[in-house]
Enzyme design. Structure first.
Site, PDB file in Angstrom:
ATOM      1  N   GLY A   1     -20.436  19.541 -14.540  1.00 13.11           N
ATOM      2  CA  GLY A   1     -21.648  19.081 -13.859  1.00 13.11           C
ATOM      3  C   GLY A   1     -22.613  18.427 -14.845  1.00 13.11           C
TER       4      GLY A   1
ATOM      5  CE  LYS B   1      -6.200  19.332 -15.191  1.00 13.19           C
ATOM      6  NZ  LYS B   1      -7.513  19.647 -14.652  1.00 13.19           N
TER       7      LYS B   1
HETATM    8  O1  KPL Z   1      -7.092  21.525 -17.646  1.00 12.80           O
HETATM    9  C1  KPL Z   1      -7.015  22.233 -18.625  1.00 12.80           C
HETATM   10  C2  KPL Z   1      -7.913  23.402 -18.650  1.00 12.80           C
HETATM   11  O2  KPL Z   1      -8.315  23.831 -19.714  1.00 12.80           O
HETATM   12  O3  KPL Z   1      -8.228  23.891 -17.558  1.00 12.80           O
HETATM   13  C3  KPL Z   1      -6.008  21.974 -19.682  1.00 12.80           C
HETATM   14  C4  KPL Z   1      -5.216  20.743 -19.303  1.00 12.80           C
HETATM   15  C5  KPL Z   1      -5.096  23.157 -19.778  1.00 12.80           C
HETATM   16  C6  KPL Z   1      -6.591  21.642 -21.014  1.00 12.80           C
HETATM   17  O4  KPL Z   1      -7.097  22.719 -21.677  1.00 12.80           O
END
Ligand code: KPL
Length: 295
Positions: free
Chosen positions: A14, A183
């Site tokens: 944010g 993701k």
């Molecule tokens: O998206 C991430 C997170 O920390 O939530 C990664 C890709 C694992 C990078 O740290």
């Protein structure tokens, strides 16, 4: 007439959005909505090490303008529904909304529930909070924005352009659902392990973690196939290892949550995967173990 973009959730993401968007467009003002109002400027450290001081109004939900042009919801996944419900009492329900949460827990229900257009974003921007009003933009990433069913392409395009103008790489897309699941796979393979063992992402390349990650990726691929989520072009394993390589020095968000004593996004990340495994009668002992041992 100037329009207001609201950013709901004054955490790292944010603050990052607020600091970049605030000075990028004369026609648009930005306000950051949180539990406490504050007049302290946001102090942003850029990836190049420059420190920027940005005067962004920090307001409470009660102080929010009734008809903002757009709202970015940047809270953690577990806080999203409640934060939106509280703000919804004060703003026009037709306001376009962008969801920035990790995992795949809130995207579907909030897309169906919110009256206005809802877009989802997935980003690889790396950021963490510093002090009460600071954020460190640790690594530049890429953001994709789109509607779960591919609707509102023009809106997605204009928001991506707005972010681009502010200095963040962003693109609109019509396959955000697939990108969110990709993701999700990355987060499931990295976050619970690094949070449990309190290690940086890059340490997953070493023993004993390398084999554990490989086993998790195998399970994830089965679940994804059963859910008809197309694999990334380079395959699941290459995608996950590339992110581990690229973020080797990072403390993942789930580890940051653990270190700060906050709840984690365990449910938003592992929950949808385990539910999908159950739906398709897939035995997923490694995902179950991550769940059982996750902070
Ligand atoms: O998206 C991430 C997170 O920390 O939530 C990664 C890709 C694992 C990078 O740290």
């Amino acid at each position: 007439m100037t329009e207001t973009t609201l950013i709901l959730g004054p955490g790292a993401l944010g603050r990052l959005l607020a600091a970049y968007l605030a000075y990028s467009d004369q026609q648009c003002t930005v306000a950051l909505v949180g539990r406490q109002a504050s007049s302290r400027p946001i102090c942003l450290v850029t990836p190049e090490g420059e420190t920027l001081s940005r005067l962004v109004p920090r307001i409470t939900a009660e102080e929010a303008p009734r008809q903002p042009a757009l709202m970015h919801l940047t809270t953690k996944a577990y806080a999203a529904e409640q934060a939106l419900t509280e703000l919804a009492e004060h703003i026009d329900p037709a306001t376009p909304l962008v969801l920035w949460q990790n995992g795949f827990r809130v995207q579907e229900p909030l897309t169906r529930r919110w009256q206005g257009p809802v877009l989802c974003a997935t980003t690889t921007e790396g950021a963490y909070t510093q002090g009460e009003a600071g954020a460190v933009h640790a690594g530049r990433g890429h953001t994709f924005i789109g509607h779960l069913d591919g609707a509102y392409p023009d809106l997605a395009d204009s928001i991506a352009k707005m972010l681009g103008k502010a200095g963040l790489f962003a693109e609109s897309c019509t396959d955000i659902r697939q990108r969110l699941w990709h993701k999700l796979a990355v987060n499931a393979a990295i976050n619970p392990l690094v949070a449990r063992y309190r290690i940086r992402n890059g340490q997953l390349r070493d023993r004993p973690f390398r084999l554990i990650v490989t086993g998790i990726i195998d399970e994830l691929s089965l679940v994804m196939e059963a859910e008809s989520i197309a694999p990334p072009e380079q395959g699941w394993a290459a995608m996950v290892w590339k992110v581990i390589e690229g973020t080797a020095n990072n403390r993942a968000s789930m580890l940051q949550d653990v270190l700060a004593g906050r709840p984690t996004e365990r449910d938003a990340i592992l929950g949808p995967l385990r539910e999908a495994a159950r739906r398709h009668d897939i035995v997923a002992p490694r995902l179950d173990a991550l769940w059982d041992n996750s902070p």
